[in-house]
Design a protein around this motif. Structure first.
Motif, short mmCIF file in Angstrom:
data_model
loop_
_atom_site.label_atom_id
_atom_site.label_comp_id
_atom_site.label_asym_id
_atom_site.label_seq_id
_atom_site.Cartn_x
_atom_site.Cartn_y
_atom_site.Cartn_z
N PRO A 1 0.95 -1.19 -0.13
CA PRO A 1 0.19 -0.16 0.07
C PRO A 1 0.75 1.30 0.03
CG PRO A 1 -0.56 -1.39 1.75
CD PRO A 1 0.52 -1.88 1.24
N ALA A 2 0.30 2.35 -0.56
CA ALA A 2 1.02 3.68 -0.60
C ALA A 2 -0.14 4.61 -0.77
CB ALA A 2 2.01 3.76 -1.66
N LEU B 1 5.34 3.98 0.27
CA LEU B 1 5.57 2.90 -0.25
C LEU B 1 6.89 2.10 0.10
CD1 LEU B 1 4.52 0.49 -2.25
CD2 LEU B 1 6.33 1.90 -4.19
N LEU B 2 7.19 1.04 0.49
CA LEU B 2 8.34 0.52 0.90
C LEU B 2 9.38 0.70 -0.26
CD1 LEU B 2 7.88 -3.18 2.83
CD2 LEU B 2 7.96 -0.63 3.76
N GLU B 3 10.84 0.49 0.09
CA GLU B 3 11.77 0.82 -0.92
C GLU B 3 11.95 -0.44 -1.95
OE1 GLU B 3 13.10 3.79 -1.74
OE2 GLU B 3 12.07 4.66 -0.10
N VAL C 1 0.68 -8.41 2.99
CA VAL C 1 0.64 -6.90 2.96
C VAL C 1 2.09 -6.46 3.21
CG1 VAL C 1 -0.34 -4.84 3.81
CG2 VAL C 1 -1.71 -6.74 3.42
N PHE C 2 2.66 -5.83 2.31
CA PHE C 2 4.24 -5.37 2.59
C PHE C 2 3.92 -3.71 2.89
CE2 PHE C 2 5.71 -8.60 -0.84
CZ PHE C 2 5.59 -9.57 0.24
N GLY C 3 4.50 -3.46 4.03
CA GLY C 3 4.41 -2.15 4.69
C GLY C 3 2.96 -1.73 4.93
N LEU D 1 15.04 7.59 11.13
CA LEU D 1 14.76 6.34 10.07
C LEU D 1 13.17 5.98 10.54
CD1 LEU D 1 17.88 4.48 9.56
CD2 LEU D 1 16.96 6.28 8.07
N ALA D 2 12.45 5.60 9.41
CA ALA D 2 11.19 5.03 9.68
C ALA D 2 11.44 3.45 10.16
CB ALA D 2 10.52 5.13 8.49
N THR D 3 10.35 3.03 10.90
CA THR D 3 10.78 1.69 11.61
C THR D 3 10.24 0.60 10.27
OG1 THR D 3 9.90 2.56 13.58
CG2 THR D 3 9.75 0.13 13.36
N PRO D 4 11.05 -0.30 10.08
CA PRO D 4 10.76 -1.23 9.18
C PRO D 4 9.48 -1.92 9.39
CG PRO D 4 12.85 -1.40 9.59
CD PRO D 4 12.48 -0.36 10.65
#
Ligand code: PMT
Length: 401
Positions: free
Chosen positions: A122-123, A166-168, A148-150, A240-243
């Motif tokens: 998701p983004a 969106l995750l990198e 679900v990634f991120g 940094l954002a938490t993974p």
């Protein structure tokens, strides 16, 4: 990380993060996957089909009503071709349509027609992500086994801050590889990681710190999670954002990091000390700002407790991995730390240069253990983290831990 033999159908929906799909296609192919891209109408407002066609080396599909492709029932053929379906970015609207089984465009129809495992990244704006309707749709998709990634958290294109990024690309590839049978090599494994610097206060306005950004430790946390591990991350002061999926505890000083590590240690299978922990801390912290009355000033420093050595000396203990940041004689100092601190493995990086170590996005690690050594990178910290974790999993299995 490997996606060899995987045929990834990448769905791209409309949103500013669609531009990241270009890098994602490249990374998927670097990992060995064949990639075909399907775009929604909205996605084409943000990135051109031509870009994704050139990068994927396959025609991009965007319409259910493409007469030439549909003559051979193109959407059914595409649905059967895929071994993985990944939708990145997945907009709020697309998630809603997937949750409710719509088939009103090519991408949603393909999802209905495919038996391949589906993952969505998701983004969206953080309010849209937090909206009960979006959360209900995500819960519904999850209940059907959709991965679900991120999303990641941080600054958003709309100027807001929060979850919805969106995750990198590298994180998405690692997450996808982690779901492929046989690659979840850390499933059921608990991993405790330290990252970032520590700040040692001198007075209420001054501190002693170092240049660690936390990127290496956070990349390890994201990669370990993608490989199925349950990750606890003790982070010094970093921006940094938490993974996704990582349990994070923020600390400031070496003493706080020691306390947080010791509290989280019971039950951990692997400990990775990627933080640049201060070796010395002011012997006394002034409770008021020190005034500049004297021409010179000296600050008395006291040694901090070595967290890594303390963890390694515990019994029972996890598989213990240290880092070494060196400007010279890398192997000599790394092997000395390996032995002196009683570690299972040590990853040494050259610091003091722009392309590796502190703050850089890339790294090269020379890894040593009692009877072996290897070099990982040069590559992005995300890629090096994945390689290091695979090696750790391998060494730990050989050690029978
Ligand atoms: O954060 P980045 O900008 O991405 O940079 C990554 C990094 C260069 C910080 C990282 O890759 C790295 O090398 N981390 C370890 C840095 C360091 O403190 O090295 P050292 O050689 O001083 O310490 C050796 C080991 O002992 C490290 O695992 C360290 O976490 C640990 N240590 C050190 C002192 C202390 N009091 N307690 C510790 O646990």
């Amino acid at each position: 990380m490997c996606l060899r033999d995987e045929r990834v159908l990448l769905g791209v929906s409309g949103g500013i993060a669609a531009y990241k799909a270009a890098e994602l296609v490249r990374r998927l192919r670097d990992a060995g996957a064949q990639v075909r891209v399907v775009m929604t109408e909205g996605a084409k407002h943000f990135i051109t089909p031509l870009t994704l066609q050139a990068l994927s080396a396959n025609p991009v599909r965007d319409s259910l009503w493409d007469a030439s492709a549909e003559a051979a029932m193109g959407h059914i053929e595409l649905a059967r071709w895929a071994t993985r379906v990944l939708i990145a970015p997945a907009s709020a609207d697309l998630l809603a349509r997937l949750a409710h089984g719509h088939g009103d465009d090519l991408l949603s129809t393909l999802v209905l027609a495919s038996t391949a495992p589906l993952a969505v990244a998701p983004a969206m704006n953080q309010q849209m992500w937090a909206h009960p309707a979006t959360q209900a749709n995500i819960a519904l998709l999850r209940s059907r086994g959709v991965q679900v990634f991120g999303p990641g958290s941080g600054d958003q294109a709309c100027g807001e801050v929060g979850p919805g990024r969106l995750l990198e690309a590298a994180e998405l590839v690692a997450a996808l590889a982690g779901t492929v049978r046989g690659h979840a090599v850390l499933a059921g494994v608990r991993v405790l990681i330290t990252a970032g610097p520590t700040f040692e206060d001198i007075d209420p306005v001054r501190f002693i710190g170092n240049r660690s950004s936390g990127k290496m430790g956070f990349a390890l946390a994201a990669a370990a999670t993608a490989m199925g591990a349950e990750v606890t991350l003790v982070a010094g002061p970093v921006a940094l954002a938490t993974p996704a999926g990582v349990l994070r505890q923020d600390v400031r000083s070496a003493a706080q990091m020691l306390a947080a590590v010791m509290a989280a240690l019971p039950g951990q299978h692997i400990y990775i000390g990627a933080a640049a922990v201060a070796d010395y801390t002011p012997a006394q912290v002034a409770d008021k700002k020190i005034k500049k009355t004297a021409a010179d000033m000296a600050v008395a420093l006291a040694r901090t407790t070595d967290i890594l050595a303390t963890v390694a000396a515990r019994s029972p203990r996890p598989f213990v991995v240290g880092f070494a940041a060196e400007t010279h004689d890398l192997e000599h100092y790394a092997r000395d730390k390996l032995q002196r601190k009683g570690l299972d493995l040590i990853a040494a990086n050259q610091v003091g240069c722009a392309e590796s170590g502190f703050e850089a996005d890339c790294n090269t690690l020379q890894v040593f253990w009692a009877d072996g050594a290897c070099t990982l990178g040069p590559d992005s910290k995300v890629a090096v983290a994945q390689q290091l974790l695979s090696l750790i999993a391998q060494r730990r299995a050989q050690a029978g831990a």
